[in-house]
Write a protein that holds these residues in place. Structure first.
Motif, PDB file in Angstrom:
ATOM      1  N   TRP A 172      -6.124  14.222  -3.737  1.00 27.08           N
ATOM      2  CA  TRP A 172      -5.160  14.938  -2.893  1.00 27.08           C
ATOM      3  C   TRP A 172      -5.331  16.448  -3.062  1.00 27.08           C
ATOM      4  N   THR A 173      -5.445  16.888  -4.296  1.00 27.84           N
ATOM      5  CA  THR A 173      -5.557  18.328  -4.560  1.00 27.84           C
ATOM      6  C   THR A 173      -6.808  18.902  -3.912  1.00 27.84           C
ATOM      7  N   GLU A 174      -7.906  18.175  -4.004  1.00 29.45           N
ATOM      8  CA  GLU A 174      -9.145  18.633  -3.353  1.00 29.45           C
ATOM      9  C   GLU A 174      -8.954  18.745  -1.853  1.00 29.45           C
ATOM     10  N   LYS A 175      -8.301  17.763  -1.249  1.00 32.88           N
ATOM     11  CA  LYS A 175      -8.046  17.783   0.190  1.00 32.88           C
ATOM     12  C   LYS A 175      -7.202  18.993   0.563  1.00 32.88           C
TER      13      LYS A 175
ATOM     14  N   PHE B 283       0.827  -1.205   0.000  1.00 32.71           N
ATOM     15  CA  PHE B 283       0.000   0.000   0.000  1.00 32.71           C
ATOM     16  C   PHE B 283       0.868   1.265   0.000  1.00 32.71           C
ATOM     17  N   SER B 284       2.038   1.188   0.641  1.00 34.17           N
ATOM     18  CA  SER B 284       2.997   2.292   0.550  1.00 34.17           C
ATOM     19  C   SER B 284       3.467   2.457  -0.889  1.00 34.17           C
ATOM     20  N   ALA B 285       3.758   1.332  -1.543  1.00 33.81           N
ATOM     21  CA  ALA B 285       4.190   1.386  -2.944  1.00 33.81           C
ATOM     22  C   ALA B 285       3.090   1.956  -3.834  1.00 33.81           C
ATOM     23  N   LYS B 286       1.851   1.634  -3.518  1.00 32.80           N
ATOM     24  CA  LYS B 286       0.721   2.145  -4.300  1.00 32.80           C
ATOM     25  C   LYS B 286       0.613   3.663  -4.189  1.00 32.80           C
ATOM     26  N   MET B 287       0.923   4.200  -3.014  1.00 33.95           N
ATOM     27  CA  MET B 287       0.816   5.635  -2.791  1.00 33.95           C
ATOM     28  C   MET B 287       2.001   6.412  -3.392  1.00 33.95           C
TER      29      MET B 287
ATOM     30  N   LYS C 260       4.735  11.412  -5.728  1.00 38.11           N
ATOM     31  CA  LYS C 260       5.712  12.004  -6.639  1.00 38.11           C
ATOM     32  C   LYS C 260       5.033  12.936  -7.640  1.00 38.11           C
ATOM     33  N   ALA C 261       3.879  12.510  -8.157  1.00 41.71           N
ATOM     34  CA  ALA C 261       3.154  13.332  -9.120  1.00 41.71           C
ATOM     35  C   ALA C 261       2.643  14.611  -8.468  1.00 41.71           C
ATOM     36  N   LEU C 262       2.181  14.504  -7.237  1.00 45.08           N
ATOM     37  CA  LEU C 262       1.688  15.672  -6.518  1.00 45.08           C
ATOM     38  C   LEU C 262       2.815  16.653  -6.248  1.00 45.08           C
ATOM     39  N   GLN C 263       3.971  16.130  -5.857  1.00 42.22           N
ATOM     40  CA  GLN C 263       5.120  16.991  -5.600  1.00 42.22           C
ATOM     41  C   GLN C 263       5.582  17.665  -6.891  1.00 42.22           C
ATOM     42  N   ALA C 264       5.569  16.929  -7.988  1.00 42.91           N
ATOM     43  CA  ALA C 264       5.987  17.486  -9.275  1.00 42.91           C
ATOM     44  C   ALA C 264       5.030  18.573  -9.750  1.00 42.91           C
ATOM     45  N   ALA C 265       3.763  18.483  -9.318  1.00 41.56           N
ATOM     46  CA  ALA C 265       2.766  19.488  -9.705  1.00 41.56           C
ATOM     47  C   ALA C 265       2.955  20.799  -8.946  1.00 41.56           C
TER      48      ALA C 265
ATOM     49  N   GLY D 143       2.458  23.481  -3.624  1.00 38.32           N
ATOM     50  CA  GLY D 143       2.714  24.309  -2.450  1.00 38.32           C
ATOM     51  C   GLY D 143       2.785  23.513  -1.166  1.00 38.32           C
ATOM     52  N   VAL D 144       3.286  22.277  -1.265  1.00 38.38           N
ATOM     53  CA  VAL D 144       3.383  21.428  -0.088  1.00 38.38           C
ATOM     54  C   VAL D 144       4.819  20.968   0.114  1.00 38.38           C
ATOM     55  N   GLN D 145       5.121  20.627   1.348  1.00 39.16           N
ATOM     56  CA  GLN D 145       6.417  20.045   1.716  1.00 39.16           C
ATOM     57  C   GLN D 145       6.153  18.631   2.205  1.00 39.16           C
ATOM     58  N   PHE D 146       6.767  17.666   1.557  1.00 38.51           N
ATOM     59  CA  PHE D 146       6.641  16.284   1.998  1.00 38.51           C
ATOM     60  C   PHE D 146       7.773  15.941   2.940  1.00 38.51           C
TER      61      PHE D 146
END
Length: 200
Positions: A193-196, A36-40, A45-50, A53-56
């Motif tokens: 994720w973006t909606e959240k 499930f970690s691999a699934k996420m 990565k895609a969210l960070q590349a977009a 405005g977030v820090q992981f």
């Protein structure tokens, strides 16, 4: 409906007046042996590349019911210690995107700890003998008995943090601005994720 999350991290930012810090901090607790970690992982990565405005912040949770998980995490933390954050994230990609299932229970039951180290080092640095040798040396036992390796303390810190500071048990677990977001699922899309995040 899940409980609300603060619109920015809890606490006071330092140094005062910093403007280059992201509005939202996403802390993700992952296990290299957890499907499930691999699934996420690709979605993160895609969210960070977009550039949302977030820090992981990636935190590691070696699950003890998969004994080989400790080895996977020892190698990952050792790579970070020796070669830096970029090399660590390359290792995350290697495990989560390319070869995680090679280290599941059914494939590792009869392998020794040394064999797992060798396999992971070879995959991490297939054409760099010096880095591979340095990694294996770092993972070597420091002495007799339960002396562990130079990686042992790195794993202890990771485990202490997820156990005591965050009380994390399963993976993946997500915290938004310091509070657990129990509604976030491993199968979430970038749009979810973006909606959240927009709601923050």
């Amino acid at each position: 409906m899940p409980p609300p999350h603060p619109p920015k991290p809890v606490g006071v930012r330092y140094p005062p007046g910093s403007t280059n810090l992201p509005a939202t901090t996403i802390e993700v607790f992952l296990d290299f042996c957890c499907p499930f970690s691999a699934k996420m992982w690709p979605t993160l990565k895609a969210l960070q590349a977009a550039d949302a405005g977030v820090q992981f912040v990636v935190q590691l949770v070696p699950q003890p019911w998969h004994p080989q998980s400790a080895v996977l995490h020892e190698v990952g933390l050792s790579i970070r210690e020796l070669f830096g954050d970029a090399a660590f994230f390359d290792y995350c990609d290697l495990i989560f995107l390319n070869c995680q299932s090679d280290f599941f229970d059914d494939k590792t039951m009869d392998k020794s700890r040394s064999q797992l180290y060798e396999d992971l080092a070879s995959r991490s640095f297939p054409s760099d003998g010096e880095r591979k040798a340095a990694l294996l040396a770092f993972l070597g036992l420091k002495g007799e008995g339960n002396s562990g390796s130079k990686a042992t303390q790195l794993v202890k810190w990771a485990v202490k943090y997820h156990r005591l500071a965050r009380s994390v048990h399963v993976t993946p677990t997500v915290f938004l601005n310091g509070l657990e977001a129990g509604d976030v699922g491993s199968g979430w899309t970038v749009e979810q994720w973006t909606e959240k995040l927009d709601n923050l």
